[in-house]
Motif scaffolding. Structure first.
Motif, mmCIF file in Angstrom:
data_model
loop_
_atom_site.group_PDB
_atom_site.id
_atom_site.type_symbol
_atom_site.label_atom_id
_atom_site.label_comp_id
_atom_site.label_asym_id
_atom_site.label_seq_id
_atom_site.Cartn_x
_atom_site.Cartn_y
_atom_site.Cartn_z
ATOM 1 N N THR A 284 12.762 -10.733 -1.888
ATOM 2 C CA THR A 284 12.698 -9.453 -2.591
ATOM 3 C C THR A 284 11.727 -9.501 -3.767
ATOM 4 O O THR A 284 11.716 -10.451 -4.547
ATOM 5 N N THR A 285 10.938 -8.438 -3.884
ATOM 6 C CA THR A 285 10.039 -8.319 -5.035
ATOM 7 C C THR A 285 10.383 -7.117 -5.913
ATOM 8 O O THR A 285 9.884 -7.008 -7.028
ATOM 9 N N ASP A 286 11.225 -6.208 -5.408
ATOM 10 C CA ASP A 286 11.659 -5.057 -6.205
ATOM 11 C C ASP A 286 12.963 -4.537 -5.602
ATOM 12 O O ASP A 286 12.971 -4.000 -4.493
ATOM 13 N N TYR A 287 14.053 -4.703 -6.349
ATOM 14 C CA TYR A 287 15.371 -4.304 -5.856
ATOM 15 C C TYR A 287 15.600 -2.793 -5.934
ATOM 16 O O TYR A 287 16.594 -2.299 -5.407
ATOM 17 N N LEU A 288 14.713 -2.081 -6.594
ATOM 18 C CA LEU A 288 14.949 -0.663 -6.862
ATOM 19 C C LEU A 288 14.092 0.255 -6.008
ATOM 20 O O LEU A 288 14.182 1.476 -6.137
ATOM 21 N N THR A 289 13.276 -0.327 -5.117
ATOM 22 C CA THR A 289 12.345 0.475 -4.333
ATOM 23 C C THR A 289 12.422 0.086 -2.865
ATOM 24 O O THR A 289 12.357 -1.093 -2.522
ATOM 25 N N LEU A 290 12.543 1.083 -2.002
ATOM 26 C CA LEU A 290 12.524 0.825 -0.565
ATOM 27 C C LEU A 290 11.207 0.158 -0.192
ATOM 28 O O LEU A 290 10.143 0.514 -0.707
ATOM 29 N N ASP A 291 11.277 -0.819 0.713
ATOM 30 C CA ASP A 291 10.071 -1.493 1.179
ATOM 31 C C ASP A 291 9.061 -0.453 1.654
ATOM 32 O O ASP A 291 9.386 0.429 2.458
ATOM 33 N N SER A 292 7.840 -0.536 1.147
ATOM 34 C CA SER A 292 6.836 0.484 1.455
ATOM 35 C C SER A 292 6.488 0.521 2.941
ATOM 36 O O SER A 292 5.949 1.520 3.427
ATOM 37 N N GLY B 90 0.816 -1.205 0.000
ATOM 38 C CA GLY B 90 0.000 0.000 0.000
ATOM 39 C C GLY B 90 0.852 1.258 0.000
ATOM 40 O O GLY B 90 2.040 1.242 -0.371
ATOM 41 N N GLU B 91 0.274 2.336 0.446
ATOM 42 C CA GLU B 91 0.988 3.607 0.505
ATOM 43 C C GLU B 91 2.173 3.492 1.470
ATOM 44 O O GLU B 91 2.058 2.881 2.536
ATOM 45 N N PRO B 92 3.315 4.067 1.099
ATOM 46 C CA PRO B 92 4.492 3.971 1.977
ATOM 47 C C PRO B 92 4.229 4.577 3.349
ATOM 48 O O PRO B 92 3.585 5.620 3.478
ATOM 49 N N VAL B 93 4.732 3.865 4.373
ATOM 50 C CA VAL B 93 4.701 4.367 5.747
ATOM 51 C C VAL B 93 6.142 4.653 6.136
ATOM 52 O O VAL B 93 6.976 3.753 6.154
#
Length: 535
Positions: A66-74, A27-30
């Motif tokens: 990992t599901t996306d190496y380029l994005t900080l965990d939301s 969801g939206e990043p916290v």
């Protein structure tokens, strides 16, 4: 000489420390990563100069799928938050190392998701090892594949596929350009492809000067992974095991042998990553049978060859044991505010801070000084690191012994006591469960080397004595009036066998409380019989 050679690391598992949900709903990043900014000053106060933090990137659960190496965990925030966090660390003089989970991905990673959707028509089926559309998995996808540890959640990447190799090397370049990261800890490095690690090393060397690659390796010849072609360092699990079991078993020979074996295995310029606990193993305060051994364990951690590391919270002496099917107790949320006074009131925190200051003051000796064993018994151990002399005692009683040294006088950096040298020999006096680091007095002309005080050492010694008394009170005493009959051992009762063993021990020397406890706790006739026959 690179920054990591003289570093002292602090290790954070961010999803746990920030109290993030166990499951990611994407969801939206916290922006929980922001809550770690106050920890930067804490890390610096401990004397740590580098931070290993991870896993950080988008995943479905514990972070290692990992599901996306380029994005900080939301659950932690946005990439902008990570950029700001690394910059704040750098401003404080702290280098930052990320977790690199390159052996496997989660099932929501784009390449694996494409296989699930397109099956044989997927262009990514060769991105994973041994994809078999005649097989199946626990999720009922209608195909099987290699995994890490037998977990279908963790699909093993085919690192020999040039496309996979290029993609992961691009990830490293992105982390450097986007976040200015200083190094990567490679998860499950002991099962990574060696050619892939060589490619990572070339990428790292080109991406940033002094970029550090450290691999998670459990067993084996560490020089296979840590060398000029692959990684700069690996985790020293052999020393990790020795540090706690060598104290629990009152056996410093185990630690000394481990150090000598590692020194023979790994060239001196390769510095292994030393630790006493981490996110995968129980807290050191839970592993130690005598909690007062916290002091000698950490004295060794900071002074033996290698790069020392502290796992978040262990500087407070917190405990944590593995649970069935869960490591959550090893990765707790901690309020830094609740430990605001620990630098003044908590001996564990004070010790770590003192050791951090000593390591900074004597980085040349502790990073580059040669290791020379000076004294070794089951209960006492002393060695030299460059100009320094290190001594530890695992006994619940005070100990003293002589060591040969080169200087004329020394000062204890933890307790502040002065020690004279007579005829090239120095008398080391250690309290129960104690330890000390001695520096030549001529190095203390500025008065800067006494980094702690006698009260800190005494606090652990008092704890050692108190715990030994408590353990003795809980010990089922052996009856002193048991007679040992003149009959074959096979005909003796349990109590008579115990009395016989203690009598034989006494004939060979002093019987310690620990020896008496070992005999009393053994109530198995066959075991006692074999023990009695061994004399």
């Amino acid at each position: 000489m690179a920054w990591y050679d003289e570093a002292v690391f602090y290790h954070i598992y961010p999803l746990g420390l920030t109290g993030a949900p166990k499951h990611n709903d994407y969801g939206e990043p916290v922006r929980r990563l922001r809550t770690l900014l106050p920890w930067i000053d804490h890390i610096r106060r401990l004397g740590c100069t580098a931070l290993y933090i991870g896993p950080l990137f988008q995943s479905v659960g514990h972070g290692y799928e990992t599901t996306d190496y380029l994005t900080l965990d939301s659950r932690l925030g946005t990439n902008e938050d990570l950029v700001a966090f690394v910059e704040a660390c750098h401003d404080a003089g702290i280098r930052v190392v990320f977790d690199g989970v390159f052996n496997h991905t989660g099932r929501d990673f784009f390449a694996f998701a494409d296989i699930r959707q397109r099956r044989e028509a997927s262009a990514y089926q060769d991105w994973y090892c041994n994809v078999n559309f005649w097989g199946n998995n626990e999720y009922g996808d209608g195909f099987s594949y290699d995994t890490w540890g037998g977990y279908d959640l963790l699909a093993k990447l085919n690192q020999r596929n040039p496309a996979v190799r290029d993609y992961l090397c691009d990830v490293v370049r992105f982390w450097v350009s986007e976040f200015n990261v200083d190094g990567i800890r490679l998860d499950a490095a002991d099962v990574l492809d060696f050619d892939f690690m060589c490619a990572l090393r070339q990428t790292a060397d080109a991406a940033k000067p002094d970029f550090w690659l450290m691999g998670e390796v459990i067993h084996g010849d560490y020089s296979r992974w840590a060398n000029e072609r692959t990684l700069h360092s690996v985790t020293d699990y052999a020393l990790h095991k020795g540090l706690y079991s060598g104290h629990n078993d009152h056996n410093y020979f185990e630690i000394a042998h481990t150090v000598q074996r590692t020194c023979a295995m790994v060239p001196a310029h390769i510095k292994l990553y030393n630790f006493v606990d981490n996110h995968d193993v129980e807290r050191i305060s839970s592993k130690l049978q005598n909690k007062a051994h916290y002091l000698p364990v950490h004295v060794l951690l900071y002074t033996l060859p290698g790069i020392p590391s502290i796992y978040y919270g262990s500087e407070f002496g917190i405990e944590g044991k593995k649970e069935r099917f869960s490591d959550d107790s090893l990765r707790p949320a901690i309020s830094l505010d609740e430990h605001a006074d620990d630098f003044k009131t908590n001996p564990c925190t004070q010790l770590i801070a003192a050791l951090g200051k000593i390591h900074a003051t004597y980085a040349r000796d502790l990073a580059w000084g040669d290791y020379r064993q000076l004294h070794l018994t089951c209960g006492q151990y002393a060695f030299a690191r460059g100009r320094l002399v290190v001594a530890v005692n695992n006994s619940a009683k005070d100990a003293s012994f002589l060591v040969g040294v080169e200087g004329s006088a020394y000062v204890g950096l933890l307790g502040g006591q002065d020690v004279e040298v007579v005829d090239g020999r120095m008398e080391v006096e250690l309290p129960a469960c104690g330890g000390e680091i001695y520096a030549p007095v001529e190095d203390d002309a500025s008065g800067q080397t006494a980094c702690a005080d006698e009260g800190l050492v005494d606090a652990f010694a008092e704890q050692a004595v108190a715990q030994e008394k408590e353990a003795a009170s809980e010990l089922s005493p052996l009856p002193d009036d048991v007679e040992v009959p003149a009959v074959p051992l096979e005909q003796m009762t349990v109590e008579q066998l115990q009395a016989y063993i203690l009598a034989r021990m006494a004939a060979n020397g002093p019987v310690t409380d620990q020896m008496r406890r070992d005999v009393a706790n053994n109530i198995w006739p066959d075991s006692l019989l074999n023990w009695a026959r061994s004399f």
